[in-house]
Design a protein around this motif. Structure first.
Motif, PDB file in Angstrom:
ATOM      1  N   PRO A  95      15.418   1.867  -3.046  1.00 27.19           N
ATOM      2  CA  PRO A  95      14.841   0.978  -2.451  1.00 27.19           C
ATOM      3  C   PRO A  95      13.386   1.601  -1.527  1.00 27.19           C
ATOM      4  O   PRO A  95      12.435   0.704  -1.469  1.00 27.19           O
ATOM      5  CB  PRO A  95      15.849   0.900  -0.977  1.00 27.19           C
ATOM      6  N   ALA A  96      13.337   2.764  -1.667  1.00 25.83           N
ATOM      7  CA  ALA A  96      11.711   3.223  -1.240  1.00 25.83           C
ATOM      8  C   ALA A  96      10.836   2.988  -2.309  1.00 25.83           C
ATOM      9  O   ALA A  96       9.994   2.756  -1.978  1.00 25.83           O
ATOM     10  CB  ALA A  96      12.007   4.730  -0.720  1.00 25.83           C
ATOM     11  N   GLU A  99      10.098  -0.570  -2.497  1.00 29.69           N
ATOM     12  CA  GLU A  99       9.301  -1.105  -1.303  1.00 29.69           C
ATOM     13  C   GLU A  99       7.632  -0.692  -1.482  1.00 29.69           C
ATOM     14  O   GLU A  99       6.989  -1.564  -1.495  1.00 29.69           O
ATOM     15  CB  GLU A  99       9.829  -0.318  -0.117  1.00 29.69           C
ATOM     16  N   LEU A 100       7.619   0.726  -2.007  1.00 31.33           N
ATOM     17  CA  LEU A 100       6.350   0.977  -2.235  1.00 31.33           C
ATOM     18  C   LEU A 100       5.442   0.329  -3.581  1.00 31.33           C
ATOM     19  O   LEU A 100       4.445   0.106  -3.333  1.00 31.33           O
ATOM     20  CB  LEU A 100       6.315   2.617  -2.646  1.00 31.33           C
ATOM     21  N   VAL A 102       6.469  -2.894  -4.579  1.00 33.31           N
ATOM     22  CA  VAL A 102       5.853  -4.095  -4.103  1.00 33.31           C
ATOM     23  C   VAL A 102       4.622  -4.080  -3.182  1.00 33.31           C
ATOM     24  O   VAL A 102       3.897  -4.982  -3.315  1.00 33.31           O
ATOM     25  CB  VAL A 102       7.008  -4.947  -3.269  1.00 33.31           C
ATOM     26  N   ALA A 103       4.578  -3.252  -2.247  1.00 29.80           N
ATOM     27  CA  ALA A 103       3.516  -3.080  -1.210  1.00 29.80           C
ATOM     28  C   ALA A 103       1.987  -2.857  -2.259  1.00 29.80           C
ATOM     29  O   ALA A 103       1.008  -3.249  -2.079  1.00 29.80           O
ATOM     30  CB  ALA A 103       3.647  -2.212  -0.339  1.00 29.80           C
ATOM     31  N   ARG A 166       8.586   8.140   5.574  1.00 33.87           N
ATOM     32  CA  ARG A 166       8.806   6.591   5.382  1.00 33.87           C
ATOM     33  C   ARG A 166       9.298   6.175   6.862  1.00 33.87           C
ATOM     34  O   ARG A 166      10.350   6.643   7.344  1.00 33.87           O
ATOM     35  CB  ARG A 166       9.889   6.406   4.328  1.00 33.87           C
ATOM     36  N   LEU A 169       5.970  -0.053   9.152  1.00 28.41           N
ATOM     37  CA  LEU A 169       4.751  -0.700   8.226  1.00 28.41           C
ATOM     38  C   LEU A 169       3.626   0.348   8.027  1.00 28.41           C
ATOM     39  O   LEU A 169       3.030   0.352   7.089  1.00 28.41           O
ATOM     40  CB  LEU A 169       4.258  -2.064   8.610  1.00 28.41           C
ATOM     41  N   LEU A 172       3.465   2.910   5.247  1.00 30.19           N
ATOM     42  CA  LEU A 172       3.600   2.145   3.882  1.00 30.19           C
ATOM     43  C   LEU A 172       2.112   1.845   3.721  1.00 30.19           C
ATOM     44  O   LEU A 172       1.628   1.968   2.492  1.00 30.19           O
ATOM     45  CB  LEU A 172       4.360   0.895   3.957  1.00 30.19           C
ATOM     46  N   ALA A 176       0.530   2.764  -0.406  1.00 29.16           N
ATOM     47  CA  ALA A 176       0.481   1.402  -1.004  1.00 29.16           C
ATOM     48  C   ALA A 176      -0.838   1.304  -1.603  1.00 29.16           C
ATOM     49  O   ALA A 176      -1.131   0.785  -2.646  1.00 29.16           O
ATOM     50  CB  ALA A 176       1.091   0.366  -0.444  1.00 29.16           C
ATOM     51  N   TRP A 254       6.812  10.673   0.344  1.00 23.67           N
ATOM     52  CA  TRP A 254       7.746   9.635   0.363  1.00 23.67           C
ATOM     53  C   TRP A 254       8.894   9.494  -0.488  1.00 23.67           C
ATOM     54  O   TRP A 254       8.968  10.016  -1.583  1.00 23.67           O
ATOM     55  CB  TRP A 254       6.863   8.230  -0.385  1.00 23.67           C
TER      56      TRP A 254
END
Length: 305
Positions: A95-96, A99-100, A102-103, A166, A169, A172, A176, A254
């Protein structure tokens, strides 16, 4: 389209089978697992006991059948470094990384789409020259340097964003953006070249001759058709971001999959390597299927027989 998606999903099985065979072979040619797991002071009896416990005293084909059977059940072995099931560790970190990724992709699209379109529309102008220059610089800057500079500016000097870790927001934004800059530079140049090719097509001239507004022609007719190569590069880059963000993950501490995978390779924790490779291979296959579906949505003329 439904038949194509179903056929593609069924193709996951032989792909993962081939991946399992490759992983099984590579793990065994990288060194003796028993020697890697035991200390140098281990006796011959200790080695014999561990060899038998791991099933390494059996023929290779028997070892592979057992490995494949366990992998189908989600059992890739126990990590001797973390003393946890390998797949569990990989899924904890996924998931980490997701998440990174996608961002980073969001930042890249946010920067690349307007810059690429403007650069194509303003071809051979000063604006085009500036955007092209920025793209070259963005592609040339190493991720680790960009990350360190952003930390110095926004975390150390201004104190508005956290340095690492992490959390919310705010944690991130910097990693990102660091990943997104290089990807945005590549996408900007691709969008520009794709748009330039499409703007010279006959149907674009026909749309203009019908009296359609400039923005309508650019957005509705040119930009949509120019997205296909962009979707391709996005799918390729997204899968690489999932498992290949080691440098950025290290700079910003991260806790992602890339960092876990490299630590596993350095410590010869092959159970984690096997699980991570399987998970990444599955993500790549699924992403390719979704990319083909996106092609069909962007251009209904594309058929899958």
């Amino acid at each position: 389209m439904g038949k194509y998606v179903l056929k593609s999903l069924l193709q996951i099985i032989p792909v993962l089978f081939i991946v399992s065979l490759i992983v099984f072979i590579l793990v065994r040619v990288t060194g003796d697992p028993v020697a890697l797991m035991l200390p140098e002071t281990a006796t011959a009896e200790d080695r014999a006991v561990l060899t038998q416990a791991l099933g390494l005293d059996q023929p290779l084909y028997t070892q592979y059948v057992k490995f494949l059977g366990s992998a189908i059940q989600g059992d890739f072995g126990q990590s001797f470094r973390y003393n946890q099931p390998a797949l569990e560790l990989v899924l904890e970190r996924l998931p980490a990384s997701f998440e990174l990724a996608v961002a980073a992709m969001f930042f890249a699209v946010l920067m690349a789409v307007p810059l690429g379109v403007i650069s194509a529309v303003k071809r051979n102008t000063f604006t085009d020259l500036i955007i092209s220059g920025i793209s070259v610089i963005g592609k040339a800057m190493p991720n680790f340097w960009m990350g360190i500079m952003l930390i110095l500016l926004f975390s150390v000097m201004l104190g508005v964003l956290p340095v690492s870790g992490r959390g919310g927001l705010s944690h991130l934004i910097l990693p990102a953006f660091t990943l997104g800059v290089g990807l945005a530079a590549q996408m900007t140049r691709l969008i520009r070249s794709s748009m330039l090719e499409i703007l010279n097509q006959d149907y674009i001239r026909t749309a203009r001759s019908k009296g359609l507004g400039r923005m309508v022609v650019i957005v509705k007719h040119a930009f949509r058709n120019g997205l296909i190569p962009v979707v391709t590069i996005m799918s390729l880059q997204f899968t690489s971001l999932i498992g290949g963000t080691l440098i950025t993950e290290t700079v910003f501490s991260w806790p992602g999959l890339g960092q876990l995978l490299v630590v596993a390779v350095n410590t010869h924790d092959m159970a984690i390597v096997q699980a991570a490779v399987f998970v990444i291979a599955f993500i790549v296959v699924v992403t390719n299927i979704l990319t083909d579906v996106a092609y069909r949505l962007l251009d209904p003329r594309i058929k899958y027989d």
